[in-house]
Design a protein around this motif. Structure first.
Motif, PDB file in Angstrom:
ATOM      1  N   LYS A  80     -50.066  99.670 -82.178  1.00  0.00           N
ATOM      2  CA  LYS A  80     -50.738  99.370 -80.419  1.00  0.00           C
ATOM      3  C   LYS A  80     -49.764 100.108 -80.151  1.00  0.00           C
ATOM      4  O   LYS A  80     -49.472 101.142 -78.821  1.00  0.00           O
ATOM      5  N   TRP A 116     -50.538 103.005 -77.154  1.00  0.00           N
ATOM      6  CA  TRP A 116     -50.284 102.911 -76.071  1.00  0.00           C
ATOM      7  C   TRP A 116     -48.713 103.598 -74.970  1.00  0.00           C
ATOM      8  O   TRP A 116     -49.130 103.871 -74.552  1.00  0.00           O
ATOM      9  N   SER A 155     -50.118  96.661 -74.181  1.00  0.00           N
ATOM     10  CA  SER A 155     -49.832  96.058 -75.464  1.00  0.00           C
ATOM     11  C   SER A 155     -49.044  95.060 -75.365  1.00  0.00           C
ATOM     12  O   SER A 155     -48.870  95.201 -76.871  1.00  0.00           O
TER      13      SER A 155
END
Length: 429
Positions: free
Chosen positions: A346, A350, A405
């Protein structure tokens, strides 16, 4: 000039706009910037009615001291994220990600604009393209920090984001100094090693050194006070002192010495928060004190954006290339850096999106370039166009990335219900 009226307009307009923005779930930063544009010289201010907005750019410029002080506090806050206990585990990771995302962004924009300038037939030269690539490396710490603070973001992405944004300033300044020196050498035909290599290094080292010394002095003086009120006043005074000292510049022989206000204040915050046991408590209290200051800063930033840049097709065209490929470079650089350092998926997905905002540092670079003849003025207008887009949409994308996220959590249902009941009761009265 009576500065109280425009300062009051900035603060009140920004706060009122947050009520509108909240209905669309937009960050406060975006609301402040939109408010600044609306009360600026190109919208309500153009009507010439005193008290309705900023009637001239001179009125906006008169409040530059507020922006300078706000940037000092923003850098001080971000510097507090450099805690040695955390850096022992993440220091190498942050260094690699910060350098890669800045350098790769610069290279991507360089390549695209160097290709584009071949077809632009003199509108933009190769030297100008290299300069634009260098400016692209800079990221705006202010907008990012405000989004993190507003939504109390916590998690893997935020833990990497704040130190990377802080490091980005040093990386951006270095890339710009070297690239702009090369660009000037290409234009003049003479290579100045001092301005390309020596002065940028001195600026970074001296800025960190002075900030570190002041941070240690602040830590020692803090021990003399026993009330939070006096400690808070001491911190405010020291940030103001640090910002003032960072404005100094002088020459010794052929070498020009100057400092980065952001780096000096970051070093102040880093040393203070590592050396003072009460630092975390004091930083929480500083957040409350600085909120109105930050609001005025972003409204003033919005008012200072020159909408006249949209009149030029060349500026818009090159600006779109700059915006699109700078974003691509930031995402690619962050993705490569987080992959090499083994960050979790993640963070890889992001982090790059949260690095899109660009403002203060890039504008400072563009001002330096503006004195570089006709092309310097063109580059400054392109950067202004980019900043306008980045600052309006960057915070929204940062919020989106942190929400997806998992770093921004929705408010608990009971909090929303309690707020709804309070509003209902107020309506009945």
């Amino acid at each position: 000039m009576n500065l109280f009226l425009p300062a009051a307009i900035a603060l009140i307009a920004g706060l009122l706009m947050t009520r509108v923005a909240s209905r669309f779930q937009l960050p406060d930063v975006t609301a402040y910037l939109v408010a600044g544009v609306l009360v600026g010289p190109y919208c309500l201010g153009a009507l010439g009615i005193p008290g309705l907005g900023f009637n001239t750019m001179e009125q906006v410029s008169a409040l530059d001291f507020i922006s300078t002080l706000a940037l000092g506090f923003i850098a001080f806050t971000i510097g507090s994220e450099f805690k040695l206990t955390d850096l022992k585990n993440t220091g190498r990771k942050i260094l690699i990600i910060g350098i890669l995302e800045g350098v790769i962004t610069s290279l991507v924009v360089d390549i695209v604009l160097l290709i584009a300038q071949i077809f632009l037939k003199g509108t933009l030269t190769a030297a100008g393209a290299i300069t634009m690539g260098a400016i692209a490396a800079a990221t705006a710490p202010a907008a990012t920090l405000m989004v993190v603070r507003q939504y109390k973001a916590k998690g893997a992405v935020t833990d990497v984001l704040l130190p990377v944004v802080a490091l980005d300033d040093a990386v951006g300044l270095t890339v710009f100094a070297v690239s702009f020196g090369v660009a000037q050498a290409m234009s003049s035909g003479a290579i100045d090693v001092v301005s390309i290599a020596v002065e940028p290094l001195l600026e970074i080292v001296l800025s960190l050194l002075i900030g570190g010394v002041l941070g240690e002095v602040l830590t020692q003086l803090e021990k003399m006070f026993h009330s939070n009120r006096n400690r808070m006043a001491l911190i405010v005074g020291f940030v103001m002192l640090t910002v003032a000292l960072a404005q100094l510049e002088f020459d010794i022989g052929a070498i020009h010495f100057e400092f980065s206000s952001l780096l000096v204040c970051m070093a102040l915050g880093a040393i203070f928060c590592n050396r003072c046991p009460l630092a975390d408590e004091m930083m929480d209290k500083a957040d409350k004190w600085t909120s109105p200051l930050f609001a005025m800063f972003f409204v003033i930033s919005g008012a200072s954006l020159e909408l006249s840049v949209f009149k030029s097709a060349a500026v818009v065209g090159i600006g779109l290339l700059y915006i699109i490929f700078r974003c691509a470079g930031k995402y690619l650089g962050a993705y490569i850096g987080t992959t090499i350092t083994g960050c979790e998926p993640k963070v890889r997905k992001w982090l790059g999106i949260t690095l899109f905002p660009q403002a203060g540092v890039a504008l400072g670079m563009s001002v330096e370039v503006a004195s570089w003849g006709t092309e310097g003025a063109l580059i400054r207008n392109i950067v202004l166009f980019g900043v306008l887009v980045y600052e309006l949409f960057g915070p929204v994308l940062t919020k989106f990335a942190l929400t997806r996220s998992g770093d921004i959590q929705p408010k608990p249902l009971e909090v929303e219900q309690r707020r709804a009941k309070a509003l209902e009761a107020r309506g009945k009265k």
